[in-house]
Design an enzyme around this catalytic site. Structure first.
Site, PDB file in Angstrom:
ATOM      1  N   ASP A   1      39.582  86.660  54.654  1.00 17.68           N
ATOM      2  CA  ASP A   1      39.694  85.771  53.447  1.00 17.68           C
ATOM      3  C   ASP A   1      38.616  86.235  52.800  1.00 17.68           C
ATOM      4  O   ASP A   1      38.134  87.515  52.560  1.00 17.68           O
ATOM      5  CB  ASP A   1      39.575  84.263  53.776  1.00 17.68           C
ATOM      6  CG  ASP A   1      40.319  83.426  52.414  1.00 17.68           C
ATOM      7  OD1 ASP A   1      39.821  83.286  51.415  1.00 17.68           O
ATOM      8  OD2 ASP A   1      41.382  82.948  53.035  1.00 17.68           O
TER       9      ASP A   1
ATOM     10  N   HIS B   1      36.565  80.085  48.845  1.00 17.93           N
ATOM     11  CA  HIS B   1      38.025  79.955  49.549  1.00 17.93           C
ATOM     12  C   HIS B   1      38.098  80.354  50.944  1.00 17.93           C
ATOM     13  O   HIS B   1      38.722  79.474  51.644  1.00 17.93           O
ATOM     14  CB  HIS B   1      38.884  81.002  48.806  1.00 17.93           C
ATOM     15  CG  HIS B   1      40.482  80.607  49.075  1.00 17.93           C
ATOM     16  ND1 HIS B   1      41.048  81.286  50.208  1.00 17.93           N
ATOM     17  CD2 HIS B   1      41.211  79.935  48.457  1.00 17.93           C
ATOM     18  CE1 HIS B   1      42.320  80.872  50.476  1.00 17.93           C
ATOM     19  NE2 HIS B   1      42.504  80.173  49.330  1.00 17.93           N
TER      20      HIS B   1
ATOM     21  N   SER C   1      47.771  77.528  50.267  1.00 16.62           N
ATOM     22  CA  SER C   1      46.368  78.097  51.129  1.00 16.62           C
ATOM     23  C   SER C   1      45.966  77.120  52.345  1.00 16.62           C
ATOM     24  O   SER C   1      45.830  77.438  53.357  1.00 16.62           O
ATOM     25  CB  SER C   1      45.340  78.673  50.303  1.00 16.62           C
ATOM     26  OG  SER C   1      45.776  79.850  49.701  1.00 16.62           O
TER      27      SER C   1
END
Length: 610
Positions: free
Chosen positions: A185, A220, A414
């Protein structure tokens, strides 16, 4: 004499500068052959040095001139894929300042590299994290069902472990202990309250020379990691993550604005596969995606993901946030072998399951090759999880950041993928012998589909897959042989066979499942939920049944080789004369038959919380 030497030096520098200015521009490409060494050898024969080895797909990356690209593409022993640089589309803060204040639906596209081969396709393809922005429910707000969440300092009670039954497994000692989760990520920020301690076995930043990760400027990666594996506990002792004792390997492949490129992501998967035994990596979370631009088997990122599955790693992928339209599943979620996850929202009433519903943004299938995707759904609406307050996302949407607890609330597939990744870790602790196919089978066999009061499917299989994840049932399942039947991963990777799924479009434009038991290819299953006319409402909650039986014995992910003379072309003609009504430009790297006018591909759609 000194003046003459200086003059000569200046002349040489000017000449060198002129030569550099006249030199043809070089761009980054992925060059694939029968092995990474073979690709490097072919490049050296062309006077080019490989930039990075991508052995997981028998390839290397290299900077090439247009002439070199043309030469290599004429060589049948290699394949060449574009790899463009990624950057935000521009004016991010200026364009969003007013929109955020009005609480509108936000759609953001960020540039990323995609696997387009044709030099004619010069439109920038976009890609980014499918999880996205948000608002509305901070950690200190009252929920609609009147139940508040316990908040004190850095301790916070999340509801998603209880929603899927993971809390009862924690009480029984099933916490993911001994199982290593890899998260690829945007990076990682270790908040002390998340109690990772020595569970972080390794970090690597493939965007920075494979050095250790120093943070998560976008935010994120930290968010999805904490959902899957945080060990933080609330006042009542409940864990905030799904697998709070699992180990972690963290790979950064995106920049501080959530943008990346294929070579970095593939390099990240390459590193994970190469180090799977060293760190005992069993599951890989990929909470990002991009719309498909080729057959699933021709996409180099998909090839890397398929290689990870072959290596014994369970790969969990987000479906995408481009719903509710059909055929919006992202790459690499369109890979038939992996576990692709859509999103459910509890409608801001976590203690009342009767109004839970499919999130409106959750991408729907089928894939362009006819596979049912997503396979399942998991909580992905207004998920609170760890994030640095200085990160890009937290700065962009300050109302969703709880400074007291360092938690950020956001929605997306996600987050749903991260929940599922945690459940896989629980399953592997309970039974370490499970293969990736066995994990997928038990997950699907233990789901709870949404049904109406009449006992019919409330959402199409192309929207909810097999249904809502159930952690307890998945851990206790003994199902076998029900996933990826009829597929051959090794043949797929070798290129000797490729597969299509059971979905099709009938003469009325309805998306249908073809009868697996029928002798006539193309017969549709006559059952509510199997034929989809895109008419389902999104505002109504449905019961998520424990006992729904799929009609006609449909087997998930059963594949067929396309050996009946079907046409694979720009029109995509399928069996029984059905033609997909949604067009997409395709490319074929082997025949060099290129399409023009390809639309931009979006990877980071930001969605408001729901």
């Amino acid at each position: 004499m000194r003046m003459r030497s200086t003059a000569l030096l200046l002349t040489a520098l000017v000449a060198a500068g002129t030569a550099m200015a006249d030199a043809p521009a070089r761009s980054l490409y992925i060059v694939q052959s029968k092995s990474a060494d073979a690709a490097s050898t072919r490049l050296r024969s062309a006077g080019v040095q490989a930039e990075r080895e991508l052995s997981v797909i028998n390839a290397v990356s290299a900077y090439l001139t247009p002439e070199q690209v043309a030469t290599l593409r004429a060589d049948a022993s290699v394949r060449v894929f574009d790899d463009r640089e990624v950057s935000p589309r521009g004016g991010l803060f200026d364009s969003l300042a007013g929109v955020l204040g009005n609480n509108a639906v936000i759609k953001l596209t960020q540039q990323v590299t995609t696997p387009i081969v044709a030099p004619l396709l010069q439109s920038q393809l976009t890609s980014s994290l499918t999880s996205p922005l948000v608002k509305q429910l901070s950690a200190q707000q009252q929920l609609k069902d009147g139940k508040g969440l316990n908040t004190l300092g850095l301790l916070y009670e999340t509801n998603y472990p209880a929603l899927i039954g993971a809390d009862s497994l924690h009480t029984a000692g099933v916490t993911g202990k001994g199982v290593t989760i890899a998260v690829l990520d945007t990076g990682f920020w270790q908040d002390v309250s998340q109690n990772y301690a020595n569970r972080v076995l390794a970090t690597v930043d493939v965007t920075n020379g494979n050095r250790p990760i120093t943070g998560d400027p976008y935010g994120h990666g930290t968010h999805v990691t904490a959902i899957a594996a945080s060990g933080s506990q609330a006042l009542n002792g409940s864990y905030s993550g799904i697998a709070p004792s699992s180990n972690l390997v963290l790979v950064r492949a995106f920049n501080g604005e959530g943008a990346g490129r294929y070579t970095d992501v593939i390099a990240g998967v390459n590193w994970i596969v190469a180090n799977r035994d060293k760190y005992k990596i069993r599951v890989l979370n990929l909470s990002f995606g991009a719309p498909p631009q080729s057959y699933y088997w021709d996409d180099p990122l998909n090839q890397a993901v398929m290689a990870a599955w072959r290596a014994g790693i369970v790969v969990v992928v987000s479906a995408g946030n481009e719903g509710p339209s059909p055929m919006t599943i992202s790459v690499p979620g369109n890979v038939p072998y992996v576990i692709t996850v859509g999103a459910l929202t509890d409608n801001n009433t976590p203690y009342d399951a009767t109004d839970d519903r499919l999130a409106s943004f959750s991408s729907a299938g089928p894939t362009f090759e006819g596979f049912v995707k997503p396979e399942m759904v998991a909580p992905g609406g207004h998920i609170a999880s760890s994030m640095p307050s200085s990160s890009y996302l937290a700065t962009l949407d300050q109302d969703s950041m709880n400074l007291a607890s360092n938690l950020f609330t956001m929605s997306g597939t996600s987050q749903a993928a991260a929940v599922t990744t945690g459940v896989v870790a629980l399953m592997l602790q309970a039974d370490p012998s499970l293969t990736p196919d066995a994990v997928k089978c038990r997950l699907l066999a233990s789901t709870r589909p949404a049904i109406t009061a009449q006992g019919k499917l409330a959402y199409s299989v192309f929207q909810q897959g097999a249904g809502l994840i159930n952690a307890v049932a998945a851990v206790n399942s003994s199902a076998t042989g029900c996933a990826n039947r009829g597929l051959n991963l090794q043949a797929d990777l070798e290129g000797s066979a490729h597969f299509g799924g059971p979905a099709n479009i009938d003469d009325n434009g309805h998306y249908v499942i073809m009868d697996m038991e029928s002798t006539d290819w193309g017969d549709t299953v006559d059952a509510d939920g199997y034929t989809w006319s895109k008419g389902y409402t999104w505002s109504k909650g449905y019961a998520w049944s424990e006992g729904y039986t799929w009609s006609k014995g449909f087997t998930w992910s059963k594949g067929y080789t396309w050996s009946k003379g079907f046409t694979w072309s720009k029109g995509f003609t399928w069996s029984k004369g059905y033609t997909w009504s949604k067009g997409l430009a395709w490319w074929d790297a082997m025949s060099q038959s290129y399409a023009t006018g390809t639309r931009s591909a979006s990877i980071a759609s930001w969605v408001p919380n729901e």
